[in-house]
Design a protein around this motif. Structure first.
Motif, short mmCIF file in Angstrom:
data_model
loop_
_atom_site.label_atom_id
_atom_site.label_comp_id
_atom_site.label_asym_id
_atom_site.label_seq_id
_atom_site.Cartn_x
_atom_site.Cartn_y
_atom_site.Cartn_z
N SER A 82 -10.59 -1.86 6.05
CA SER A 82 -11.17 -0.65 5.45
C SER A 82 -10.35 0.58 5.83
CB SER A 82 -12.62 -0.48 5.90
OG SER A 82 -13.43 -1.51 5.38
N LYS A 83 -9.95 0.63 7.09
CA LYS A 83 -9.14 1.76 7.56
C LYS A 83 -7.77 1.77 6.88
CE LYS A 83 -7.43 3.88 11.83
NZ LYS A 83 -7.37 3.77 13.31
N MET A 84 -7.13 0.60 6.80
CA MET A 84 -5.82 0.51 6.18
C MET A 84 -5.89 0.83 4.70
SD MET A 84 -4.34 -2.92 8.06
CE MET A 84 -2.89 -3.01 7.01
N GLU A 85 -6.90 0.30 4.02
CA GLU A 85 -7.02 0.54 2.58
C GLU A 85 -7.26 2.02 2.29
OE1 GLU A 85 -10.08 -2.16 1.50
OE2 GLU A 85 -8.75 -3.92 1.55
N ALA A 86 -7.98 2.70 3.16
CA ALA A 86 -8.18 4.13 2.98
C ALA A 86 -6.85 4.88 3.07
CB ALA A 86 -9.15 4.67 4.04
N GLU A 87 -6.00 4.45 4.01
CA GLU A 87 -4.68 5.07 4.14
C GLU A 87 -3.80 4.76 2.93
OE1 GLU A 87 -1.50 7.22 5.37
OE2 GLU A 87 -3.55 7.28 6.16
N PHE A 88 -3.84 3.49 2.48
CA PHE A 88 -3.07 3.12 1.29
C PHE A 88 -3.51 3.94 0.08
CE2 PHE A 88 -2.85 -1.43 3.17
CZ PHE A 88 -1.83 -1.04 4.02
N ASP A 89 -4.82 4.08 -0.09
CA ASP A 89 -5.35 4.85 -1.22
C ASP A 89 -4.89 6.30 -1.15
OD1 ASP A 89 -6.62 2.67 -2.30
OD2 ASP A 89 -8.59 3.15 -1.46
N LYS A 90 -4.86 6.85 0.06
CA LYS A 90 -4.42 8.25 0.21
C LYS A 90 -2.95 8.38 -0.18
CE LYS A 90 -4.22 12.07 3.50
NZ LYS A 90 -2.82 12.44 3.16
N GLU A 134 24.39 8.43 -11.75
CA GLU A 134 25.40 7.41 -11.46
C GLU A 134 24.75 6.16 -10.87
OE1 GLU A 134 29.48 9.53 -10.20
OE2 GLU A 134 27.85 9.84 -8.76
N SER A 135 23.64 6.36 -10.17
CA SER A 135 22.99 5.23 -9.49
C SER A 135 21.53 5.56 -9.25
CB SER A 135 23.68 4.94 -8.15
OG SER A 135 23.60 6.07 -7.29
N ALA A 136 20.79 4.56 -8.79
CA ALA A 136 19.37 4.75 -8.51
C ALA A 136 18.93 3.82 -7.38
CB ALA A 136 18.54 4.49 -9.76
N LYS A 137 17.93 4.29 -6.63
CA LYS A 137 17.32 3.49 -5.57
C LYS A 137 15.81 3.48 -5.80
CE LYS A 137 19.24 2.33 -2.15
NZ LYS A 137 19.90 1.06 -1.78
N LEU A 138 15.17 2.44 -5.29
CA LEU A 138 13.71 2.33 -5.41
C LEU A 138 13.06 2.33 -4.03
CD1 LEU A 138 14.54 1.32 -8.32
CD2 LEU A 138 12.53 -0.14 -8.23
N LYS A 139 11.84 2.83 -4.00
CA LYS A 139 11.08 2.87 -2.75
C LYS A 139 9.60 2.82 -3.09
CE LYS A 139 10.11 5.94 1.18
NZ LYS A 139 10.40 7.28 1.76
N ALA A 140 8.86 1.92 -2.45
CA ALA A 140 7.42 1.79 -2.72
C ALA A 140 6.69 3.08 -2.38
CB ALA A 140 6.84 0.64 -1.92
N ILE A 141 5.68 3.44 -3.19
CA ILE A 141 4.95 4.68 -2.92
C ILE A 141 3.90 4.49 -1.84
CG2 ILE A 141 5.29 5.42 -5.31
CD1 ILE A 141 2.27 5.00 -5.74
N SER A 142 3.57 3.23 -1.51
CA SER A 142 2.52 2.99 -0.52
C SER A 142 2.89 1.79 0.34
CB SER A 142 1.19 2.72 -1.23
OG SER A 142 0.22 2.19 -0.34
N ASP A 143 2.40 1.80 1.56
CA ASP A 143 2.64 0.69 2.48
C ASP A 143 1.88 -0.57 2.09
OD1 ASP A 143 4.30 2.26 4.06
OD2 ASP A 143 2.64 2.97 5.31
N VAL A 144 1.00 -0.49 1.09
CA VAL A 144 0.28 -1.68 0.65
C VAL A 144 1.21 -2.67 -0.04
CG1 VAL A 144 -0.33 -0.85 -1.68
CG2 VAL A 144 -1.85 -2.46 -0.48
#
Length: 337
Positions: free
Chosen positions: A210-218, A312-322
């Motif tokens: 519940s605590k982790m999901e709240a952080e992911f949602d934020k 010229e190029s692109a990188k990707l990065k997840a928006i959330s730790d989930v």
């Protein structure tokens, strides 16, 4: 690593990885209902449907796997065969007809710590060592050696645990994707054998999630809130001619970014289910909102421009730790064609 192993097996034996595993391991052990890949189990009617959480509900999702990765997670099995496998390992890698699958020397190597990891000073099992052997997580629990591994694809997660000196094997197979669920089951069973009083793992992991999901949602809400604000800044947003086109990563292949009406779309040639909409986030980046919401893996795509303002190029990065580590967004190095 696993894909390389599959290639080596094919070159040495002339068999595919799945064929080799079935003939040389599953059959001798007595795993009569298991397969080396999902595709080889197509004729089997009694198969689970995978389920992933979307907007707080578990929904059925397609089995998302590729033959290339069978050595990393393609096996189809069941509780009966997995308990047979556990019995073989607990009997020093010996089959029911007395044949050794692996020599004693190699068993010792497999279950010896190769890559040690940090252990918390206080932990529920008084664990003093933890790390990785050869394909196994190794630790001690209340003075007993534990040999363990987990597995997961979108919509299915598993946990396989052995405590050899107690001749104890715990197998949890699921058709959903909650590691907290398999840990709850495994630890509850394990505690009953270790003589530990009920620690209410359901509440422990429930509170933790519940605590982790709240952080992911934020994290997700903050990212989309910035998009909502920035989409009003039309003059600051990248123009189509700056970044649309085809990009290539030498491992992943081609990725196309195109304008469709008033929106931008991304599609991945070698992963046709990986497609979505680009939402403006800053003057050189977008949020990729994947069409398949079961992925829970929306990502930033950040463009690098040349002196003329062309990507010229692109990188990707997840928006959330989930987002699961196996998406490996950060490893992509997309170069504009």
């Amino acid at each position: 690593m696993f894909i390389v192993a599959g290639e080596v097996i094919h070159r040495v034996s002339g068999l595919s990885w799945a064929e080799f595993i079935e003939q040389r391991i599953m059959k001798p052990v007595g795993m009569t209902s298991s397969f080396g890949s999902y595709n080889r189990a197509k004729a089997t009617a009694n198969k689970i449907d995978a389920h992933a959480p979307v907007d707080g509900k578990a929904i059925a999702v397609p089995h998302d796997w590729n033959e290339t990765g069978n050595a990393a997670g393609g096996i189809m099995s069941n509780i009966k065969d997995m308990t047979t496998w556990a019995e073989c390992l607990l009997n020093n890698f010996t089959t029911k007809d007395g044949k050794k699958l692996v020599s004693d020397k190699n068993v010792q190597q497999l279950w010896s710590l190769q890559i040690p990891d940090r252990v918390a000073a206080k932990n529920p099992y008084d664990t003093s060592f933890y790390g990785y052997g050869l394909g196994w997580f190794l630790s001690d629990v209340k003075g007993h050696k534990q040999v363990q591994h987990t597995g997961g694809l979108i919509g299915t997660v598993t946990q396989f645990t052995l405590i050899p000196d107690m001749k104890l094997g715990i197998i949890v197979l699921t058709n959903q994707q909650s590691g907290a669920a398999f840990n709850t089951i495994t630890n509850t069973v394990k505690d009953s054998y270790l003589g530990v009083a009920d620690r209410n793992w359901l509440k422990t992991y429930g509170d933790r999630m519940s605590k982790m999901e709240a952080e992911f949602d934020k994290q997700k809400k903050d990212a989309f809130a910035k998009f909502e604000a920035f989409k009003k800044e039309k003059s600051l947003q990248p123009k189509a001619e700056q970044f649309t086109g085809t990009y290539n990563d030498v491992w992943f292949g081609d990725v196309e970014i195109a304008q469709q009406g008033n929106t931008y779309r991304i599609s991945c040639k070698n992963s046709p289910r990986l497609k979505g909409e680009l939402l403006p986030y800053s003057n050189n980046s977008f949020i990729i909102k994947w069409d398949d919401r079961s992925y829970d893996a929306d990502a930033y795509i950040i463009f690098s421009y040349d002196e003329n303002g062309k990507a010229e190029s692109a990188k990707l990065k997840a928006i959330s730790d989930v987002t699961d580590f196996s998406f490996d967004f950060d490893d992509l190095d997309l170069k504009k064609k």
